[in-house]
Design an enzyme around this catalytic site. Structure first.
Site, short mmCIF file in Angstrom:
data_model
loop_
_atom_site.label_atom_id
_atom_site.label_comp_id
_atom_site.label_asym_id
_atom_site.label_seq_id
_atom_site.Cartn_x
_atom_site.Cartn_y
_atom_site.Cartn_z
N SER A 1 0.82 -1.20 0.00
CA SER A 1 0.00 0.00 0.00
C SER A 1 0.86 1.26 0.00
O SER A 1 1.59 1.51 -0.94
CB SER A 1 -0.96 -0.04 1.19
OG SER A 1 -1.85 1.05 1.16
N ASP B 1 -3.24 6.27 -3.25
CA ASP B 1 -2.08 5.63 -2.64
C ASP B 1 -1.47 4.63 -3.62
O ASP B 1 -1.92 4.51 -4.76
CB ASP B 1 -2.45 4.99 -1.30
CG ASP B 1 -3.42 3.83 -1.41
OD1 ASP B 1 -4.04 3.67 -2.49
OD2 ASP B 1 -3.57 3.08 -0.44
N ASP C 1 -1.36 1.35 -4.09
CA ASP C 1 -2.15 0.29 -4.72
C ASP C 1 -3.52 0.78 -5.15
O ASP C 1 -4.36 0.00 -5.58
CB ASP C 1 -2.27 -0.93 -3.82
CG ASP C 1 -2.93 -0.65 -2.48
OD1 ASP C 1 -2.85 0.50 -2.00
OD2 ASP C 1 -3.51 -1.57 -1.89
#
Length: 482
Positions: free
Chosen positions: A109, A258, A260
């Protein structure tokens, strides 16, 4: 406790697996996790059919080798694997729902480049967290690392798939962006996976109906070293370039994703960040009105540190709101049990019943675009009507003694307001509320699920109140005494 179990406990979090590569997360460990995932969760659900797992990864350099190890473990345990290549996390969730296959997304992430991790789900994008199979996977993976054999099974197959077009068509079917005024949008992909998904869904090269959007891209080239800024829009410094570019271009709004691309943050036309609680209210009201028009009593989820404005605005609309713990596996489970149409978190995660109950930053962004296009007023005026309170933002505080820090906070707030005036709950950490006429505020202090920190959130009616509470709480935590 074996050394293998100790190693796994360093990386298995409350709702995913995450660690530094290779010091904490290496190919051998990931191979064991792949086999354990199939043995403990996927195969028991498959019945007589062959278990299937769709696997994807973000742009991190460590991704290909870790995916290969996981795939080998999963196939050795008998799963047929579908490799979707580079994807956003919400695209992987779509693939899991669309193909009725379990899923494994390799991403850390927003964490720095040296990290990687795995987000697991069951067929239909159903969550796998500490209460829904992750601890069983951890225990079995430890056994495999200690030498236990993988249960005998014919090796599964491996096929390559591409679900980007089908994912784009699904999102387009859920929000109509063809109506309303033309919008100028600056989008910061943070060198993450939004650089692939945004053009496919919103761009003119999508092969779909052309949208009335003028998109100015920032950092669309996927690069797991994050050369421009961390792919974590929760941190204000990481949206500074986007905010400046929105103002410079005279854009209608900005969007930041972000790494991902499962989280989205919004910037208004003045270059100001829009609180995710406001986006929860905006999208929640849109989804509540939609299903209410179909005769349904809408249910919307919001997490424990979302603004009190969310349930107040939804209640005025006739919706039923449910407060939840922070964390995607908790919220996804509740999305199913409550049959909620929508859920929102302060961290920029937004969940949709029509998207398999999973979170999608891009789908939330599309709702914001549609809401703005439907009116002539700027975004700052639209969100002002949904934002009556002042919030501190999330404050991270190191704390060795979580329980002691929470006791100190409760004590200092009790002496400040009077214990009989306070409402206390422990749904997620400690929440102390004083929600009375002319003096309304709440404080939440909870341990992070992913880092050795306490997270503090405060909301009140005006800035001076929030600052006073902030000083009291941080002083209490600082030395463990009020």
């Amino acid at each position: 406790m074996s050394g293998s179990l100790t190693a796994l406990r360093r990386v298995v979090k409350a709702y995913d697996i995450r660690g530094i590569v290779p010091a904490e997360l290496d190919e051998r460990l990931v191979h064991a996790v792949g086999a354990a995932f199939v043995e403990m969760t996927v195969r028991p659900l498959a019945g007589a059919a062959a278990p299937r797992v769709v696997v994807a990864r973000d742009m991190r350099d460590s991704g290909p080798a870790l995916v290969a190890a996981f795939v080998d473990g999963a196939r050795t345990a008998g799963a047929d694997v579908l490799d979707a290549g580079r994807c956003s996390t919400d695209e992987l969730y779509f693939a899991s729902g669309h193909l009725a296959a379990a899923g494994a997304m390799f991403t850390a992430s927003h964490n720095p480049a040296r990290y990687n991790g795995i987000k697991l789900c069951l067929p239909g994008a159903r969550p796998v967290g500490e209460d829904t199979g992750l601890r069983a996977i951890e225990s079995r993976a430890a056994e495999l690392l200690d030498g236990a054999p993988i249960a005998a099974s014919p090796a599964g197959s491996l096929d390559r798939i591409d679900v980007l077009r089908a994912y784009a068509e699904r999102l387009r079917s859920l929000v109509d962006l063809t109506r309303g005024r033309r919008l100028r949008v600056v989008i910061d992909a943070g060198n993450g996976m939004a650089g692939l998904t945004v053009p496919a869904v919103l761009g003119s090269d999508a092969g779909l109906v052309h949208l009335p959007l003028e998109i100015a891209p920032l950092y669309f080239e996927p690069d797991g070293t994050f050369p421009n800024h961390e792919a974590n829009p929760l941190v204000p410094a990481n949206t500074a370039a986007l905010q400046a570019e929105v103002v410079r271009r005279g854009a209608d709004l900005g969007l930041a994703f972000d790494g991902d691309a499962d989280r989205c943050f919004v910037v208004d036309e003045l270059g100001r960040r829009v609180d995710p609680s406001v986006i929860t209210a905006l999208v929640g009201l849109r989804e509540a009105r939609r299903v209410a028009d179909l005769g349904e009593v809408p249910v919307v989820l919001y997490n424990a540190i979302s603004s009190r404005a969310v349930p107040e605005l939804l209640g005025a609309q006739g919706a039923h709101s449910v407060r939840t713990r922070v964390g995607h596996s908790f919220i996804k489970s509740l999305m199913a049990s409550e049959d909620a149409v929508f859920g929102g978190e302060h961290s920029g995660h937004f969940y949709f019943r029509d998207f398999f109950g999973a979170d999608s930053g891009l789908l939330a962004a599309m709702h914001v675009l549609a809401a703005l296009a439907e009116q002539r007023t700027p975004l700052s005026e639209l969100v002002a009507t949904l934002d009556p309170y002042v919030r501190s933002g999330e404050i991270d505080v190191p704390a060795d003694d979580v329980a002691g820090a929470q006791r100190a906070v409760l004590d200092v707030l009790s002496r400040s307001a009077g214990p009989d005036a306070l409402e206390i709950d422990r749904l997620d950490g400690l929440t102390v509320s004083h929600w009375h006429r002319n003096d309304r505020w709440w404080v939440n202090v909870r341990p992070s699920n992913t880092e050795p920190l306490l997270r503090v959130n405060i909301e009140g009616e005006h800035a001076a109140m929030v600052q006073r509470l902030r000083d009291l709480v941080l002083a209490a935590i600082g030395d463990g005494t009020p």
